[in-house]
Design a protein around this motif. Structure first.
Motif, PDB file in Angstrom:
ATOM      1  N   LEU A   1     -15.327  -0.997  -9.885  1.00  0.00           N
ATOM      2  CA  LEU A   1     -15.213  -0.006  -8.968  1.00  0.00           C
ATOM      3  C   LEU A   1     -16.559   0.113  -8.143  1.00  0.00           C
ATOM      4  N   THR A   2     -17.695   0.452  -8.915  1.00  0.00           N
ATOM      5  CA  THR A   2     -19.026   0.335  -8.222  1.00  0.00           C
ATOM      6  C   THR A   2     -19.388  -0.766  -7.082  1.00  0.00           C
ATOM      7  N   ALA A   3     -18.807  -2.144  -7.850  1.00  0.00           N
ATOM      8  CA  ALA A   3     -19.063  -3.287  -6.823  1.00  0.00           C
ATOM      9  C   ALA A   3     -18.188  -3.100  -5.434  1.00  0.00           C
ATOM     10  N   HIS A   4     -16.953  -2.762  -5.578  1.00  0.00           N
ATOM     11  CA  HIS A   4     -16.384  -2.308  -4.401  1.00  0.00           C
ATOM     12  C   HIS A   4     -16.881  -1.462  -3.483  1.00  0.00           C
ATOM     13  N   LEU A   5     -17.332  -0.234  -4.154  1.00  0.00           N
ATOM     14  CA  LEU A   5     -17.977   0.944  -3.117  1.00  0.00           C
ATOM     15  C   LEU A   5     -19.407   0.568  -2.720  1.00  0.00           C
ATOM     16  N   ASN A   6     -20.091  -0.596  -3.387  1.00  0.00           N
ATOM     17  CA  ASN A   6     -21.353  -1.098  -2.835  1.00  0.00           C
ATOM     18  C   ASN A   6     -21.094  -1.556  -1.488  1.00  0.00           C
ATOM     19  N   ASN A   7     -19.909  -2.475  -1.300  1.00  0.00           N
ATOM     20  CA  ASN A   7     -19.471  -3.160  -0.479  1.00  0.00           C
ATOM     21  C   ASN A   7     -18.891  -2.144   0.768  1.00  0.00           C
ATOM     22  N   LEU A   8     -18.194  -1.447   0.456  1.00  0.00           N
ATOM     23  CA  LEU A   8     -17.716  -0.322   1.282  1.00  0.00           C
ATOM     24  C   LEU A   8     -18.850   0.555   2.030  1.00  0.00           C
ATOM     25  N   GLU A   9     -19.665   0.743   1.066  1.00  0.00           N
ATOM     26  CA  GLU A   9     -20.716   1.794   1.581  1.00  0.00           C
ATOM     27  C   GLU A   9     -21.503   0.685   2.631  1.00  0.00           C
ATOM     28  N   ARG A  10     -22.062  -0.350   2.254  1.00  0.00           N
ATOM     29  CA  ARG A  10     -22.795  -1.198   3.140  1.00  0.00           C
ATOM     30  C   ARG A  10     -21.970  -1.487   4.277  1.00  0.00           C
ATOM     31  N   LYS A  11     -20.829  -1.686   4.667  1.00  0.00           N
ATOM     32  CA  LYS A  11     -19.852  -1.754   5.667  1.00  0.00           C
ATOM     33  C   LYS A  11     -19.649  -0.654   6.463  1.00  0.00           C
ATOM     34  N   GLY A  12     -20.030   0.539   5.849  1.00  0.00           N
ATOM     35  CA  GLY A  12     -20.110   1.648   6.589  1.00  0.00           C
ATOM     36  C   GLY A  12     -18.722   2.591   6.533  1.00  0.00           C
ATOM     37  N   TYR A  13     -17.973   2.415   5.583  1.00  0.00           N
ATOM     38  CA  TYR A  13     -16.835   2.918   5.235  1.00  0.00           C
ATOM     39  C   TYR A  13     -16.629   4.184   4.495  1.00  0.00           C
ATOM     40  N   VAL A  14     -17.603   4.193   3.619  1.00  0.00           N
ATOM     41  CA  VAL A  14     -17.774   5.300   2.207  1.00  0.00           C
ATOM     42  C   VAL A  14     -19.008   5.787   2.152  1.00  0.00           C
ATOM     43  N   GLU A  15     -19.058   6.965   1.768  1.00  0.00           N
ATOM     44  CA  GLU A  15     -20.454   7.794   1.280  1.00  0.00           C
ATOM     45  C   GLU A  15     -20.264   8.172  -0.277  1.00  0.00           C
ATOM     46  N   ARG A  16     -21.482   8.329  -0.746  1.00  0.00           N
ATOM     47  CA  ARG A  16     -21.459   8.623  -2.266  1.00  0.00           C
ATOM     48  C   ARG A  16     -22.221  10.143  -1.970  1.00  0.00           C
ATOM     49  N   HIS A  17     -21.971  10.983  -2.799  1.00  0.00           N
ATOM     50  CA  HIS A  17     -22.678  12.276  -2.751  1.00  0.00           C
ATOM     51  C   HIS A  17     -22.664  12.661  -4.414  1.00  0.00           C
ATOM     52  N   ARG A  18     -23.644  13.044  -4.607  1.00  0.00           N
ATOM     53  CA  ARG A  18     -24.071  13.887  -6.002  1.00  0.00           C
ATOM     54  C   ARG A  18     -23.352  15.292  -6.050  1.00  0.00           C
ATOM     55  N   ASN A  19     -22.539  15.366  -7.130  1.00  0.00           N
ATOM     56  CA  ASN A  19     -22.084  16.679  -7.178  1.00  0.00           C
ATOM     57  C   ASN A  19     -23.083  17.811  -7.374  1.00  0.00           C
ATOM     58  N   ALA A  20     -23.066  18.917  -6.607  1.00  0.00           N
ATOM     59  CA  ALA A  20     -23.770  20.009  -6.508  1.00  0.00           C
ATOM     60  C   ALA A  20     -23.912  20.647  -7.959  1.00  0.00           C
ATOM     61  N   GLU A  21     -22.958  20.844  -8.604  1.00  0.00           N
ATOM     62  CA  GLU A  21     -22.680  21.341  -9.871  1.00  0.00           C
ATOM     63  C   GLU A  21     -23.286  20.490 -11.052  1.00  0.00           C
ATOM     64  N   ASP A  22     -22.901  19.291 -10.980  1.00  0.00           N
ATOM     65  CA  ASP A  22     -23.329  18.389 -12.222  1.00  0.00           C
ATOM     66  C   ASP A  22     -23.770  17.064 -11.334  1.00  0.00           C
ATOM     67  N   ARG A  23     -24.912  17.068 -11.359  1.00  0.00           N
ATOM     68  CA  ARG A  23     -25.733  15.656 -10.724  1.00  0.00           C
ATOM     69  C   ARG A  23     -25.250  14.324 -11.311  1.00  0.00           C
ATOM     70  N   ARG A  24     -24.632  14.363 -12.490  1.00  0.00           N
ATOM     71  CA  ARG A  24     -24.418  13.018 -13.028  1.00  0.00           C
ATOM     72  C   ARG A  24     -23.115  12.558 -12.203  1.00  0.00           C
ATOM     73  N   ILE A  25     -22.298  13.371 -11.745  1.00  0.00           N
ATOM     74  CA  ILE A  25     -20.935  12.905 -11.242  1.00  0.00           C
ATOM     75  C   ILE A  25     -21.189  12.630  -9.617  1.00  0.00           C
ATOM     76  N   ILE A  26     -20.424  11.518  -9.308  1.00  0.00           N
ATOM     77  CA  ILE A  26     -20.549  11.171  -7.923  1.00  0.00           C
ATOM     78  C   ILE A  26     -19.361  11.378  -7.083  1.00  0.00           C
ATOM     79  N   ASN A  27     -19.381  12.262  -6.157  1.00  0.00           N
ATOM     80  CA  ASN A  27     -18.204  12.237  -5.368  1.00  0.00           C
ATOM     81  C   ASN A  27     -18.180  11.370  -4.318  1.00  0.00           C
ATOM     82  N   LEU A  28     -16.828  10.902  -3.815  1.00  0.00           N
ATOM     83  CA  LEU A  28     -16.814  10.034  -2.817  1.00  0.00           C
ATOM     84  C   LEU A  28     -16.195  10.497  -1.511  1.00  0.00           C
ATOM     85  N   GLY A  29     -16.698  10.191  -0.513  1.00  0.00           N
ATOM     86  CA  GLY A  29     -16.087  10.390   0.912  1.00  0.00           C
ATOM     87  C   GLY A  29     -16.098   9.707   2.073  1.00  0.00           C
TER      88      GLY A  29
END
Length: 160
Positions: free
Chosen positions: A79-107
């Motif tokens: 999934l990370t490989a796909h997300l890297n491509n989607l982020e590079r192409k401008g479709y997806v953003e990753r955000h660190r979760n405010a309560e638990d910085r280990r968690i990545i939320n997707l938008g």
């Protein structure tokens, strides 16, 4: 009596063979049609898998990478490989979760939300075409058959 049973069994097997072939053909045709729609759109820089990942992330859910990976039954690394491509192409953003910085939320970015809406419209047209001319009883029968198939596939995949 035996001839009626034999005829009924032969008809059932023939129906099952037809349904099997139809499911395979429908799946392949939907995937091919979806690819054609992607290639003919402004979103031709992504593939069907990436499109479905965007759709799984959704407009407002802000799912985690773990949730999306589980939904597709893929490793977080894949999934990370796909997300890297989607982020590079401008479709997806990753955000660190405010309560638990280990968690990545997707938008989704603006471009990702446009893609999501276009894909959602594609599916609505597909379903509308599929259900054309059917009454409530027909739709309920189809819904039950699809729920049966979904349950079977879920159970088969969790047994692995």
């Amino acid at each position: 009596m035996i001839d009626e049973k034999s005829a009924a069994e032969a008809a059932r097997k023939q129906d099952e063979k037809y349904i099997n072939n139809a499911l395979v053909d429908v799946y392949e045709n939907i995937m091919r049609y979806e690819e054609l729609q992607i290639r003919g759109s402004r979103f031709r820089d992504i593939n069907a898998r990436e499109l479905h990942i965007v759709h799984a992330i959704g407009l407002h859910d802000h799912k985690t990478t773990t949730q999306v990976a589980q939904e597709f039954r893929m490793s977080k690394g894949t999934l990370t490989a796909h997300l890297n491509n989607l982020e590079r192409k401008g479709y997806v953003e990753r955000h660190r979760n405010a309560e638990d910085r280990r968690i990545i939320n997707l938008g989704l970015t603006r471009k990702g939300r446009l893609l999501y809406r276009a894909h959602d419209a594609f599916h609505r047209r597909l379903v509308k075409g599929f259900l054309a001319g059917m009454d409530d009883d027909d739709r309920q029968l189809i819904k039950q058959a699809l729920m049966n198939l979904e349950t079977f596939l879920d159970e088969a995949q969790t047994k692995k």
